[in-house]
Design a protein around this motif. Structure first.
Motif, PDB file in Angstrom:
ATOM      1  N   GLY A  35      47.213  57.690 -48.265  1.00  0.00           N
ATOM      2  CA  GLY A  35      46.619  56.362 -48.371  1.00  0.00           C
ATOM      3  C   GLY A  35      46.072  56.061 -49.754  1.00  0.00           C
ATOM      4  N   ARG A  36      45.402  57.035 -50.367  1.00  0.00           N
ATOM      5  CA  ARG A  36      44.854  56.824 -51.714  1.00  0.00           C
ATOM      6  C   ARG A  36      45.971  56.571 -52.715  1.00  0.00           C
ATOM      7  NH1 ARG A  36      41.253  61.160 -50.197  1.00  0.00           N
ATOM      8  NH2 ARG A  36      39.182  60.294 -49.770  1.00  0.00           N
ATOM      9  N   GLU A  37      46.998  57.392 -52.628  1.00  0.00           N
ATOM     10  CA  GLU A  37      48.121  57.221 -53.566  1.00  0.00           C
ATOM     11  C   GLU A  37      48.838  55.909 -53.314  1.00  0.00           C
ATOM     12  OE1 GLU A  37      50.564  58.243 -56.736  1.00  0.00           O
ATOM     13  OE2 GLU A  37      48.700  59.210 -56.065  1.00  0.00           O
ATOM     14  N   TYR A  38      48.961  55.528 -52.070  1.00  0.00           N
ATOM     15  CA  TYR A  38      49.629  54.276 -51.682  1.00  0.00           C
ATOM     16  C   TYR A  38      48.871  53.066 -52.216  1.00  0.00           C
ATOM     17  CZ  TYR A  38      52.210  51.081 -48.577  1.00  0.00           C
ATOM     18  OH  TYR A  38      53.004  50.087 -48.070  1.00  0.00           O
ATOM     19  N   VAL A  39      47.552  53.068 -52.032  1.00  0.00           N
ATOM     20  CA  VAL A  39      46.720  51.943 -52.449  1.00  0.00           C
ATOM     21  C   VAL A  39      46.544  51.918 -53.963  1.00  0.00           C
ATOM     22  CG1 VAL A  39      44.398  50.949 -52.352  1.00  0.00           C
ATOM     23  CG2 VAL A  39      45.501  51.755 -50.272  1.00  0.00           C
ATOM     24  N   GLU A  40      46.174  53.069 -54.542  1.00  0.00           N
ATOM     25  CA  GLU A  40      45.905  53.103 -55.978  1.00  0.00           C
ATOM     26  C   GLU A  40      47.187  52.944 -56.784  1.00  0.00           C
ATOM     27  OE1 GLU A  40      43.670  56.682 -56.362  1.00  0.00           O
ATOM     28  OE2 GLU A  40      41.894  55.821 -55.379  1.00  0.00           O
ATOM     29  N   LEU A  45      44.801  60.673 -45.719  1.00  0.00           N
ATOM     30  CA  LEU A  45      43.962  60.086 -46.774  1.00  0.00           C
ATOM     31  C   LEU A  45      44.587  60.269 -48.155  1.00  0.00           C
ATOM     32  CD1 LEU A  45      40.314  60.911 -45.639  1.00  0.00           C
ATOM     33  CD2 LEU A  45      41.588  58.776 -45.394  1.00  0.00           C
ATOM     34  N   LYS A  46      45.207  61.422 -48.389  1.00  0.00           N
ATOM     35  CA  LYS A  46      45.904  61.625 -49.668  1.00  0.00           C
ATOM     36  C   LYS A  46      47.022  60.599 -49.824  1.00  0.00           C
ATOM     37  CE  LYS A  46      45.136  66.568 -50.474  1.00  0.00           C
ATOM     38  NZ  LYS A  46      45.762  67.903 -50.505  1.00  0.00           N
ATOM     39  N   SER A  51      39.542  47.468 -42.474  1.00  0.00           N
ATOM     40  CA  SER A  51      39.320  48.873 -42.205  1.00  0.00           C
ATOM     41  C   SER A  51      40.154  49.280 -40.988  1.00  0.00           C
ATOM     42  CB  SER A  51      37.825  49.129 -41.961  1.00  0.00           C
ATOM     43  OG  SER A  51      37.579  50.522 -41.844  1.00  0.00           O
ATOM     44  N   LYS A  87      39.596  51.644 -46.146  1.00  0.00           N
ATOM     45  CA  LYS A  87      40.291  50.962 -47.249  1.00  0.00           C
ATOM     46  C   LYS A  87      41.648  51.604 -47.510  1.00  0.00           C
ATOM     47  CE  LYS A  87      40.045  50.414 -52.262  1.00  0.00           C
ATOM     48  NZ  LYS A  87      39.273  50.694 -53.487  1.00  0.00           N
ATOM     49  N   TYR A  88      41.707  52.932 -47.366  1.00  0.00           N
ATOM     50  CA  TYR A  88      42.946  53.656 -47.645  1.00  0.00           C
ATOM     51  C   TYR A  88      43.833  53.815 -46.411  1.00  0.00           C
ATOM     52  CZ  TYR A  88      40.418  54.834 -51.890  1.00  0.00           C
ATOM     53  OH  TYR A  88      39.716  54.746 -53.062  1.00  0.00           O
ATOM     54  N   SER A 117      36.961  55.770 -44.285  1.00  0.00           N
ATOM     55  CA  SER A 117      37.867  55.603 -45.435  1.00  0.00           C
ATOM     56  C   SER A 117      38.901  54.520 -45.133  1.00  0.00           C
ATOM     57  CB  SER A 117      38.576  56.922 -45.750  1.00  0.00           C
ATOM     58  OG  SER A 117      37.655  57.952 -45.969  1.00  0.00           O
TER      59      SER A 117
END
Length: 197
Positions: free
Chosen positions: A188-193, A185-186, A78, A39-40, A37
């Motif tokens: 990272g996803r929120e940070y990126v998206e 990961l939670k 990555s 990317k995040y 993962s």
């Protein structure tokens, strides 16, 4: 039962190696999840490497050799673990985890990621229980006793404000490395998206 040290655990010589094996397996799985993962996770890596560490249960965790971990760095968009997880290889963060465990033995793993205002907003939005203190600076000056009450509470994240020669970092805490990985990961996803919205 009287005076003295009390009864010993006759199975400790078997349980400790078994626990160590399980920790190494779990850390390898956690690293695999982080790398897949990337990317995040990549945007969360600080200027220094990130470290993911996990300790033996508190009653076995006597020194740095009871904590396994590995550094993680950015690599081509990555992330990649620098070495295989091992015991005693992440001294600073191993010692930090052991100190946190003195106040909350349920916390057995942590991962260091970057710190900035955007990250603080993300952590707040996700509803994680957080604390902002000079964690490593306090440890360097002799201990975390002044934060005893705060550290004994259930926490997901500690924002470490850094100090002289210490980069500000975010410490993600959990009962094991897979739980820490899930929280990272939670974030990272929120940070990126959030940036992409």
């Amino acid at each position: 039962i009287g005076r003295g040290y009390g009864p010993i655990n006759p199975t400790a010589w078997q349980l400790i190696p078994a626990e160590k094996f399980n920790i190494l397996v779990e850390l390898k799985n956690s690293v695999g999840v982080l790398e897949s993962s990337g990317k995040y996770v990549n945007p969360l890596i600080p200027e220094t490497p990130s470290y993911i560490v996990m300790a033996l249960p508190k009653h076995y965790a006597r020194d740095i050799n009871a904590v396994a971990g590995t550094p993680i760095v950015r690599l081509w968009g990555s992330v990649k673990a620098v070495v295989e997880p091992g015991f005693g290889v992440c001294r600073e963060f191993g010692e930090l985890l052991l100190k946190v465990m003195e106040f909350n033995p349920d916390v057995r793993a942590l991962m260091s990621i970057k710190y900035n205002e955007k990250l603080v907003e993300v952590v707040s939005r996700l509803g994680f229980k957080k604390l902002s203190i000079g964690l490593r600076e306090a440890l360097r000056r002799g201990g975390l006793g002044i934060y005893r009450e705060e550290l004994s509470k259930e926490l997901d994240v500690i924002f470490d404000e850094g100090g002289w020669g210490l980069e500000p970092l975010t410490m993600v805490l959990g009962r094991n490395s897979l739980e820490v990985t899930e929280k990272v990961l939670k974030i990272g996803r929120e940070y990126v998206e959030g940036k992409e919205r």
